[in-house]
Design a protein around this motif. Structure first.
Motif, PDB file in Angstrom:
ATOM      1  N   GLY A  70      34.471 -24.306 -46.055  1.00  0.00           N
ATOM      2  CA  GLY A  70      33.565 -23.597 -45.166  1.00  0.00           C
ATOM      3  C   GLY A  70      32.116 -23.789 -45.564  1.00  0.00           C
ATOM      4  O   GLY A  70      31.248 -23.097 -45.052  1.00  0.00           O
ATOM      5  N   TYR A  71      31.868 -24.704 -46.467  1.00  0.00           N
ATOM      6  CA  TYR A  71      30.522 -25.132 -46.882  1.00  0.00           C
ATOM      7  C   TYR A  71      29.753 -24.095 -47.706  1.00  0.00           C
ATOM      8  O   TYR A  71      28.689 -24.410 -48.246  1.00  0.00           O
ATOM      9  CB  TYR A  71      29.653 -25.533 -45.674  1.00  0.00           C
ATOM     10  CG  TYR A  71      30.279 -26.578 -44.782  1.00  0.00           C
ATOM     11  CD1 TYR A  71      30.329 -27.922 -45.173  1.00  0.00           C
ATOM     12  CD2 TYR A  71      30.824 -26.242 -43.550  1.00  0.00           C
ATOM     13  CE1 TYR A  71      30.897 -28.884 -44.355  1.00  0.00           C
ATOM     14  CE2 TYR A  71      31.392 -27.203 -42.729  1.00  0.00           C
ATOM     15  CZ  TYR A  71      31.434 -28.519 -43.127  1.00  0.00           C
ATOM     16  OH  TYR A  71      31.999 -29.471 -42.314  1.00  0.00           O
ATOM     17  N   ALA A  72      30.246 -22.863 -47.785  1.00  0.00           N
ATOM     18  CA  ALA A  72      29.472 -21.829 -48.479  1.00  0.00           C
ATOM     19  C   ALA A  72      29.256 -22.223 -49.937  1.00  0.00           C
ATOM     20  O   ALA A  72      28.131 -22.167 -50.456  1.00  0.00           O
ATOM     21  CB  ALA A  72      30.197 -20.487 -48.375  1.00  0.00           C
ATOM     22  N   ALA A  73      30.340 -22.636 -50.597  1.00  0.00           N
ATOM     23  CA  ALA A  73      30.225 -22.992 -52.011  1.00  0.00           C
ATOM     24  C   ALA A  73      29.430 -24.288 -52.179  1.00  0.00           C
ATOM     25  O   ALA A  73      28.727 -24.470 -53.181  1.00  0.00           O
ATOM     26  CB  ALA A  73      31.619 -23.130 -52.632  1.00  0.00           C
ATOM     27  N   ILE A  74      29.518 -25.170 -51.187  1.00  0.00           N
ATOM     28  CA  ILE A  74      28.746 -26.420 -51.265  1.00  0.00           C
ATOM     29  C   ILE A  74      27.245 -26.106 -51.149  1.00  0.00           C
ATOM     30  O   ILE A  74      26.420 -26.678 -51.868  1.00  0.00           O
ATOM     31  CB  ILE A  74      29.208 -27.403 -50.174  1.00  0.00           C
ATOM     32  CG1 ILE A  74      30.629 -27.889 -50.503  1.00  0.00           C
ATOM     33  CG2 ILE A  74      28.250 -28.597 -50.068  1.00  0.00           C
ATOM     34  CD1 ILE A  74      31.281 -28.735 -49.430  1.00  0.00           C
ATOM     35  N   ALA A  75      26.915 -25.163 -50.285  1.00  0.00           N
ATOM     36  CA  ALA A  75      25.508 -24.754 -50.182  1.00  0.00           C
ATOM     37  C   ALA A  75      25.037 -24.128 -51.492  1.00  0.00           C
ATOM     38  O   ALA A  75      23.903 -24.379 -51.938  1.00  0.00           O
ATOM     39  CB  ALA A  75      25.331 -23.773 -49.021  1.00  0.00           C
ATOM     40  N   ARG A  76      25.889 -23.349 -52.129  1.00  0.00           N
ATOM     41  CA  ARG A  76      25.520 -22.772 -53.437  1.00  0.00           C
ATOM     42  C   ARG A  76      25.312 -23.878 -54.465  1.00  0.00           C
ATOM     43  O   ARG A  76      24.377 -23.838 -55.269  1.00  0.00           O
ATOM     44  CB  ARG A  76      26.607 -21.797 -53.920  1.00  0.00           C
ATOM     45  CG  ARG A  76      26.683 -20.491 -53.115  1.00  0.00           C
ATOM     46  CD  ARG A  76      27.529 -19.420 -53.841  1.00  0.00           C
ATOM     47  NE  ARG A  76      28.967 -19.634 -53.726  1.00  0.00           N
ATOM     48  CZ  ARG A  76      29.733 -19.174 -52.733  1.00  0.00           C
ATOM     49  NH1 ARG A  76      29.191 -18.465 -51.757  1.00  0.00           N
ATOM     50  NH2 ARG A  76      31.032 -19.393 -52.714  1.00  0.00           N
ATOM     51  N   ALA A  77      26.184 -24.886 -54.414  1.00  0.00           N
ATOM     52  CA  ALA A  77      26.046 -26.004 -55.363  1.00  0.00           C
ATOM     53  C   ALA A  77      24.751 -26.769 -55.107  1.00  0.00           C
ATOM     54  O   ALA A  77      24.055 -27.172 -56.047  1.00  0.00           O
ATOM     55  CB  ALA A  77      27.254 -26.941 -55.249  1.00  0.00           C
TER      56      ALA A  77
END
Lengths: 732, 158
Positions: free
Chosen positions: B142-149
């Protein structure tokens, strides 16, 4: 604790993880399938001779099967059709060559002669009016389910108001980024296939049945799985690869390109849902729900979808009287297959949207109306099952508080809506694990692969960590092929932690008992780490594991086995008129809040804020749990807003690529607030319930409610594309 | 299709081929001639980003690149091991944020983000970085963790 402790991070970040598409064996041949050029037809001939004349090509068709196979396979499910083709691109033959381009040329050289027959593609063309008594005799109906309870006619007769609506839902694909791929190698009587799968043992069973090879001669080994979502839960390419390997006497690789992934994938097909609700005052007194489900070319007796799907139209609401009827309708498309929480998001969209309209029709707030009818622990479902600990009412309460705050804060033009859904953990036959304790680590030996959700590499590890007090970096998951691993029915149905986790608890208890006995101390045993060595501790007694193991155990480890098979569950058969319904266990649910903006000129929807409240029983690993919810929401947004497989009248999948079949991208998914509602324990370890599928279920319902709130558009069809919103707003 | 000899520089190593078809895609050369399977094959139509590599430091879809086009370039893939500052920084950020599940899109995301940081470093805002990553699809997170990364990697950039 965060998801950062997953043990697969390093290998995946280094590019070292080998997926199905990466498999490569020495001497391997490349394979291609010969697709049917029509969606429905009578096979006149499939001439392999032109392909066989090409250098290095091995080609197989229906007539080659007797010489390649030790027995006969499943007559109802021929590997290659000999009489009737049921869907476009159905494999008619398979070829292998030294390179992929050569294999493709050989496949194209096969001369196929098929007499076209009328193809049924559009579900609603089969029954332009709703099916009546004639339906049971229709060759297109392969499943009919019907149940009722209470005084349904009286309820509708005495109602103050009856609201009837029709909803339509689209065909959606799993879109795992890794297309299906496998490598087969048949040597002697060992039928070995390595494949990217959620169900190694399921593939073994399926392949054995399809090919007529004894199960013990089929060996299925997994790989890292590049996304499953239900799409890698049964055999697809494995039988063809195995047969080609037998014929070529070489390892054979068979993989789909992405267009084929769309065209051949087994997934959700269109449906029509009719809902009628009778209300007296502000109370539901009766519900009629009807489902017409496209099951593609699923076979009679093998359709799981109809009875399974329809259950999600019955809850999670109390109803004194109900009637439910559904038909599985055959069309000339690939067979229906599971997609994360099969058909539950679509059902929740229809039920939630409908009950909100019912509430409005009697002048009641839709959220309050739903809260008044929601299941609570101890309630009975429409099919007579008792609802166990159930956190959805609490989740809704919190969701309503968030929605009220967002409504107060929202800028003009935005809308806020709530959607809910329920789920049941515990599908699948069951499974076993083997724990192996050495002086320095604990191995979890089992047959599943990590499909990405973390249920194996985090879920199972955390259960062992908590059961034995062992540091999680001393717990290692070991994957073995079906020839060596203990049986398990597969990573699906949000069952892994609940079912295999309980097998680990049992094995841990047995291991603990053995160690306690050897320590000469009753009571629970913990495994602590000191100087790289595991120390067994029971009360005040501490001894290195090394000293507790026999010489034999020092070389192979101390072994303990655990198993868990499905909990009994039953529906009230007296309510069933005909067909199979699916019994639930371990009820769980979620309430989601969405805030959207709607473009008043184009109808385009943008999701601005999102919050999710989940009953997951007791959360075993917060980081992994949150990740599952974040990912499920994104997938649900696709079902809600953009994803729709378009089938032409002659059975073509028209948008079979990722540009036209649009899944959500990074800029389209808000970072959600995720909250777990605790205090409603499930039957899983420490009270856990499944969380793989629930996060996707409420999303289309929540988005639809927010769009309704923002714009007044009541869209009854998925996906809620800009065009459909514009039509509902009379902009088109 | 004609085939002639070709040379390629991947992750600092030179590779030579005696007969490379003119229409061969860089993705296939990397994966099947050099055995560098870290670069993933997804759609092969440029829509998913799983096959992203760096060509002279710039993010490039290897499925839409003919190997012949990049003979004179330096190619960087996820298989390069440790030692590249930006790639290592992005990997650390992905690990800290738990920004992967199945991992199939991960090599593409890591390389694309490392390429952005190489080109522009912290002069890019987080929003610009996230915009630039829209061509990479992920189905699990859902991209949320990718945005955090991405935020973590940007903060760590010089």
């Amino acid at each position: 604790m965060s998801a950062a402790t997953r043990s697969d991070l390093a290998v995946k970040l280094a590019g070292g993880a080998i997926y199905g598409t990466d498999l490569d064996l020495p001497g391997m041949r490349w394979a291609a399938l010969v697709p049917s050029p029509v969606a429905h037809g009578r096979v006149r001939s499939v001439d392999l001779a032109p392909a066989r004349r090409l250098p290095g090509v091995v080609a197989i068709g229906a007539e080659d099967l007797p010489s390649l196979l030790p027995g006969s396979g499943d007559a109802d499910r021929p590997i290659f059709p000999t009489r009737e083709v049921l869907y476009r691109n159905q494999p008619l033959a398979a070829v292998a060559a030294s390179t992929l381009p050569e294999a493709r040329r050989a496949a194209a050289a096969v001369r196929v002669d098929i007499e076209p027959l009328p193809a049924v593609i559009d579900l609603e063309s089969v029954f332009p009016d709703w099916p009546g008594a004639e339906a049971d005799r229709s060759p297109h109906v392969i499943a009919h389910v019907h149940a009722r309870h209470g005084e349904i006619e009286a309820a509708f007769r005495s109602a103050d108001r009856v609201v009837e609506e029709t909803y339509r839902t689209a065909s959606v694909h799993q879109v795992a980024l890794e297309p299906h791929a496998c490598v087969a190698s048949v040597t002697g009587d060992r039928w070995y296939v390595r494949t990217s799968t959620q169900t190694p043992f399921g593939i073994r069973e399926d392949v054995a049945s399809l090919l007529g090879v004894p199960e013990e001669r089929v060996v299925v080994d997994g790989t890292w799985v590049g996304g499953g979502f239900g799409g890698k839960g049964s055999s697809l390419l494995e039988p063809f690869a195995l047969l080609l390997s037998r014929a070529a006497d070489r390892p054979v690789r068979l993989a789909l390109d992405y267009r084929q992934e769309f065209e051949l994938g087994r997934t959700t097909l269109p449906a029509v849902i009719r809902l009628a609700t009778a209300v007296r005052g502000a109370r539901i007194v009766g519900r009629r729900v009807r489902l017409l489900l496209d099951v593609g070319s699923s076979l009679p007796g093998r359709d799981f979808a109809t009875g399974y799907s329809i259950g999600f139209l019955l809850g999670p609401y109390r109803t004194d009287a109900f009637e439910v009827e559904g038909y599985g309708v055959r069309t000339n498309k690939p067979p229906f297959g599971p997609h994360r929480a099969p058909f539950a998001p679509q059902c929740a969209f229809a039920v939630e949207s409908h009950l909100a309209e019912v509430a409005r029709s009697v002048g009641v707030d839709p959220d309050a109306f739903r809260a008044d009818h929601l299941w609570h622990e101890g309630d009975s479902t429409a099919l007579g099952q008792r609802v166990g600990p159930f956190g959805l009412p609490s989740a809704l309460e919190q969701a309503r508080a968030t929605a009220a705050r967002w409504r107060a804060e929202r800028p003009p033009g935005r809308g806020v809506g709530i959607g809910m859904g329920f789920w049941s953990t515990g599908t699948g036959a069951g499974g076993e694990v083997r724990l192996v304790l050495t002086p320095t680590e604990l191995r979890i030996v089992q047959g599943e692969r990590e499909i990405g959700s973390g249920s194996v590499l985090r879920g199972l590890v955390v259960v062992a960590e908590r059961a034995l007090g062992i540091p999680s970096d001393r717990v290692r998951v070991e994957y073995l092929s079906t020839a060596e691993a203990p049986y398990d029915s597969g990573v699906f149905g949000s069952r892994t932690v609940g079912a295999l986790g309980r097998a680990i608890l049992e094995a841990s208890a047995s291991l603990g008992a053995t160690l306690a006995e050897r320590l000469g101390e009753a009571g629970p045993v913990r495994l602590e780490l000191t100087g790289g060595e595991l120390i067994a501790v029971a009360r005040s007694v501490r001894r290195p594991v090394r000293e507790l193991l026999s010489p034999g155990e020092l070389s192979v480890g101390l072994v303990a086995n655990g198993r868990h098979f499905a909990d009994p569950r039953k529906i009230d058969d007296s309510r069933v008129v005909t067909g199979s319904f699916y019994p639930y266990t371990d009820f769980t649910g979620a309430a989601h809040v969405a805030e959207v903006s709607v473009d008043r000129e184009t109808g385009a929807v943008r999701v601005e804020r999102y919050a999710a409240f989940h009953d997951a029983g007791a959360v075993v690993d917060p980081g992994t749990a949150r990740a599952s919810v974040e990912g499920g929401i994104a997938m649900g947004l696709g079902i809600a807003l953009t994803e729709e497989a378009l089938w032409s009248d002659d059975g073509r999948f028209l948008n079979a690529h990722l540009l036209d079949y649009r899944i959500p991208t990074l800029g389209e998914v808000p970072v959600p607030d995720v909250t777990f509602v605790e205090g409603f324990p499930g039957a899983g370890p420490f009270g856990a319930k499944g969380l793989g599928e629930p996060p996707i279920i409420p999303v289309p319902a929540a988005i639809a409610a927010a769009i309704r709130d923002a714009s007044g558009a009541h869209v009854t069809e998925l996906p809620i594309s800009a065009e459909r919103v514009a039509r509902a707003l009379k902009l088109l | 299709m004609t085939a002639a000899s070709a040379d390629l520089t991947v992750n600092g190593r030179r590779a030579s081929f005696t007969a490379l078809p003119d229409d061969e895609r860089l993705l296939d050369t990397l994966r099947w001639r050099l055995g560098l399977k870290g670069t993933k094959e997804g759609c092969r139509t440029g829509d998913c980003g799983a096959c992203t590599v760096l060509v002279d430091g710039r993010s490039t879809l290897s499925c839409l690149t003919l190997t012949r086009e990049v003979e004179d370039a330096a190619i960087t893939t996820i298989d390069l091991g440790a030692g590249d500052r930006e790639v290592d920084r992005v990997r650390a950020a992905f690990a800290a944020a738990g920004a992967l599940q199945c991992g199939y899109c991960t090599p593409g995301f890591v390389i694309a983000l490392a390429g952005l940081l190489k080109e522009r470093g912290r002069s890019l805002s987080l929003d610009e970085i996230l915009d630039s990553l829209q061509g990479n699809l992920c189905r699990c997170t859902g991209y949320a963790a990718i945005a955090r990364a991405a935020a973590l990697a940007r903060e760590a950039a010089p």
